[in-house]
Enzyme design. Structure first.
Site, PDB file in Angstrom:
ATOM      1  N   CYS A 401       0.832  -1.221   0.000  1.00 21.60           N
ATOM      2  CA  CYS A 401       0.000   0.000   0.000  1.00 21.60           C
ATOM      3  C   CYS A 401       0.860   1.263   0.000  1.00 21.60           C
ATOM      4  O   CYS A 401       0.457   2.293  -0.529  1.00 21.60           O
ATOM      5  CB  CYS A 401      -0.878   0.068   1.241  1.00 21.60           C
ATOM      6  SG  CYS A 401      -1.883  -1.361   1.550  1.00 21.60           S
TER       7      CYS A 401
HETATM    8  N1  LIG Z   1      -3.757  -0.748  -0.706  1.00 24.13           N
HETATM    9  C1  LIG Z   1      -4.170  -0.625   0.546  1.00 24.13           C
HETATM   10  O1  LIG Z   1      -4.728  -1.551   1.103  1.00 24.13           O
HETATM   11  N2  LIG Z   1      -4.053   0.560   1.132  1.00 24.13           N
HETATM   12  C2  LIG Z   1      -4.322   0.820   2.497  1.00 24.13           C
HETATM   13  C3  LIG Z   1      -5.091   2.062   2.680  1.00 24.13           C
HETATM   14  C4  LIG Z   1      -5.409   2.363   4.119  1.00 24.13           C
HETATM   15  C5  LIG Z   1      -6.226   3.618   4.311  1.00 24.13           C
HETATM   16  N3  LIG Z   1      -6.348   3.934   5.687  1.00 24.13           N
HETATM   17  C6  LIG Z   1      -7.597   3.458   3.695  1.00 24.13           C
HETATM   18  O2  LIG Z   1      -8.519   3.053   4.420  1.00 24.13           O
HETATM   19  O3  LIG Z   1      -7.786   3.769   2.526  1.00 24.13           O
END
Ligand SMILES: NC(=O)NCCC[C@H](N)C(=O)O
Length: 411
Positions: A401
Site C-alpha cells: 500500500c
Molecule cells: N492498498 C491498501 O490496502 N491501502 C491501504 C489504505 C489504508 C487507508 N487507511 C484506507 O482506508 O484507505
C-alpha cells in the site's frame, strides 16, 4: 525523454517507485475524526517517519529509484507556468468545498503567498480555521459548523501511494476514490502526469481517469504478468470500473486477460492487496478468510470480446486453478497468512501480513510485526526484508500500500 512507465508484472525487479513521506497530515486529527479519515489510531509522527525512511532505504539498497510524491508536486508547481499553480489551488479548494465567497478568497491568498513546497505540505496537512484571517465578516464562518476545526481536512492516507493511481503496462489509472477522506488524493497524480517533465507530452495512456463514475483504488489492481491483470471487486472498487479498465487495456492491445475477484467488503479487507499478493512466478500470499469452506471465491475471467459483446466473461470459483491456467504454471504455492491459524491469521492480516511488496521474484518487503507469516514465507523459499512497523501500521496499510511502482524490469 521516453515514457518512464513500465509495469508488466507484480514481481519484476523494482526500478522506480513513488512514495510519500508521512508528515503533519498523519497527526492532525482527533479520535472523533479518525473513523471518517479511515484511520484506527493516531500515529506518533517521528517514529512513523523513521520507519518510513527505513522502508525507503531498503528499496534504494535493492536498486530502486525512490521518488516522493510531495517533491514531484512541488517541482510541477515551481515550474514555468504560474497559471498551473493557480488552477491547482482553485481545484483543491473546490474539491474541499470552497468555490466562492470570503473564505475561499482568503484560503486562496493564504496558499498562494506561501513558498511552493510549504504550500504543498500545507494542503496535505490541512488548514485550520484558526490559521486564517478571513477579513470580511462571513455568515458561513459564523453560523456553519462553527466548532469544526478545519477549512481543509488533512489527508493522512497520502502515504498509501498505491491507491490514488495505479501504473499498468505503459499507462495508468487515475482513480475515482471511494470515500470523501481520499477523493482529493488523485488530484496530485493527475497534476504530476499532466505537467511533470518526466511524464508531460508523452501521450501516456490513462486507462481510466478520476472523473469517470464508478470507484476504483490501486490496492485492488494487481499486474500478474504481461497479459494478465487481477482486480478486486471490493469495498473500494466497483465491477463497473473494472469493466472500464478491461475495455481500455484490451482496446490498446496491452493485456488480454482481466480477472475480477470478489472479496469481502469490509474495512480490514478493503483492497485485494490486503488479502492476496504475488510474491514469485508461482507463489502468492492469501488470507484464508476470503475463501469459503470449500476454498472457493467468486472470480470472473474477462477477455476481449467478439462482434456481439465487447467483453467475453466466464464465471469460476476455483481461483487456484484459474491462476494456474492464466499464468501457465503447473503448480502454484498459495502461502496462507498466519499459517491458517484463525487467531494469528486474523491478527496478522489486520496488520497487513498479506500486504507484501515484491521487489524481485521471490524477494519481498514486509512489516516485522507479522512474524508468523514472515517465517512461513521464509520456509517457502522467499527472501523477506522486514521493516519496522509500530506506527506505520496504524493507518491500516502495509508495504504494498505504501508504494506505487512506476517501472519494473521485464521478467
Ligand atoms: N492498498 C491498501 O490496502 N491501502 C491501504 C489504505 C489504508 C487507508 N487507511 C484506507 O482506508 O484507505
Amino acid at each position: 525523454m521516453t515514457n518512464p512507465i513500465h509495469i508488466f508484472s507484480e514481481i519484476g525487479n523494482l526500478q522506480t517507485v513513488m512514495l510519500k513521506r508521512p508528515a503533519d497530515e498523519v497527526q492532525n486529527f482527533t479520535p472523533q475524526m479518525m473513523q471518517r479519515l479511515l484511520f484506527d489510531d493516531i500515529p506518533y509522527l517521528p517514529i512513523a517517519q523513521k520507519e518510513h525512511d527505513q522502508f525507503a532505504q531498503v528499496l534504494r539498497d535493492n536498486g530502486a529509484n525512490v521518488l516522493y510524491l510531495e517533491e514531484l508536486v512541488a517541482e510541477v508547481l515551481n515550474g514555468q507556468r504560474p497559471e498551473v499553480k493557480q488552477q491547482f489551488v482553485k481545484t483543491i479548494l473546490a474539491e474541499s468545498g470552497h468555490t466562492r465567497g470570503a473564505i475561499t478568497a482568503a484560503l486562496n491568498e493564504f496558499l498562494l503567498n506561501m513558498p511552493t513546497d510549504l504550500m504543498v505540505a500545507k494542503i496535505m496537512a490541512g488548514i485550520r480555521k484558526s490559521e486564517l484571517d478571513v477579513g470580511a465578516w462571513s455568515l458561513v464562518r459564523a453560523a456553519e459548523d462553527e466548532d469544526y476545526p478545519y477549512y481543509l481536512d488533512p489527508m493522512p492516507n497520502l502515504y498509501f501511494t498505491r491507491d490514488p493511481s495505479a501504473f499498468i503496462g505503459s499507462g495508468l489509472t487515475i482513480n475515482n476514490m471511494t470515500f470523501a477522506a481520499r477523493k482529493r488524493e488523485s488530484l496530485f497524480t493527475e497534476l504530476v502526469i499532466n505537467y511533470h517533465p518526466m511524464f508531460a507530452g508523452q501521450n501516456i495512456p490513462v486507462w481510466r481517469d478520476r472523473n469517470q463514475i464508478g470507484r476504483i483504488e490501486g490496492g485492488d489492481e494487481l499486474i500478474l504478468n504481461d497479459h494478465v491483470v487481477a482486480i478486486g471487486i471490493s469495498e473500494r472498487t466497483s465491477a463497473e470500473a473494472i469493466e472500464d479498465v478491461a475495455r481500455s487495456l484490451f482496446a490498446a492491445g496491452q493485456f488480454d486477460t482481466v480477472l475480477a475477484i470478489s472479496i469481502p467488503k469490509t474495512h480490514a479487507t478493503m483492497h485485494l492487496d490486503t488479502v492476496f499478493t504475488m510474491v514469485n512466478h508461482d507463489q502468492f500470499t492469501v488470507y484464508p478468510g476470503i475463501l469459503d469452506a470449500k476454498g472457493d471465491i467468486d472470480t470472473w475471467i474477462m477477455h476481449p470480446g467478439d462482434d456481439q459483446h465487447d467483453l467475453r466473461v466466464t464465471h469460476r470459483t476455483d481461483l487456484k486453478n484459474v491462476l494456474k491456467e492464466v499464468l501457465n504454471v503447473s503448480e502454484l504455492d498459495m502461502i496462507q497468512t498466519g499459517g491458517g491459524d484463525p487467531i494469528i491469521a486474523g491478527r496478522e492480516q489486520w496488520n497487513d501480513g498479506s500486504n507484501t511488496l515484491t521487489i524481485a521474484p521471490g524477494v519481498v518487503v514486509t512489516y516485522d510485526r507479522n512474524f508468523v507469516s514472515n517465517q512461513l514465507l521464509i520456509e517457502h523459499g522467499i527472501k523477506v526484508l522486514e521493516v519496522a512497523s509500530s506506527e506505520l501500521s496504524r493507518g491500516r496499510g502495509g508495504p504494498r500500500c505504501m508504494s506505487c511502482p512506476i517501472a519494473r524490469a521485464d521478467l
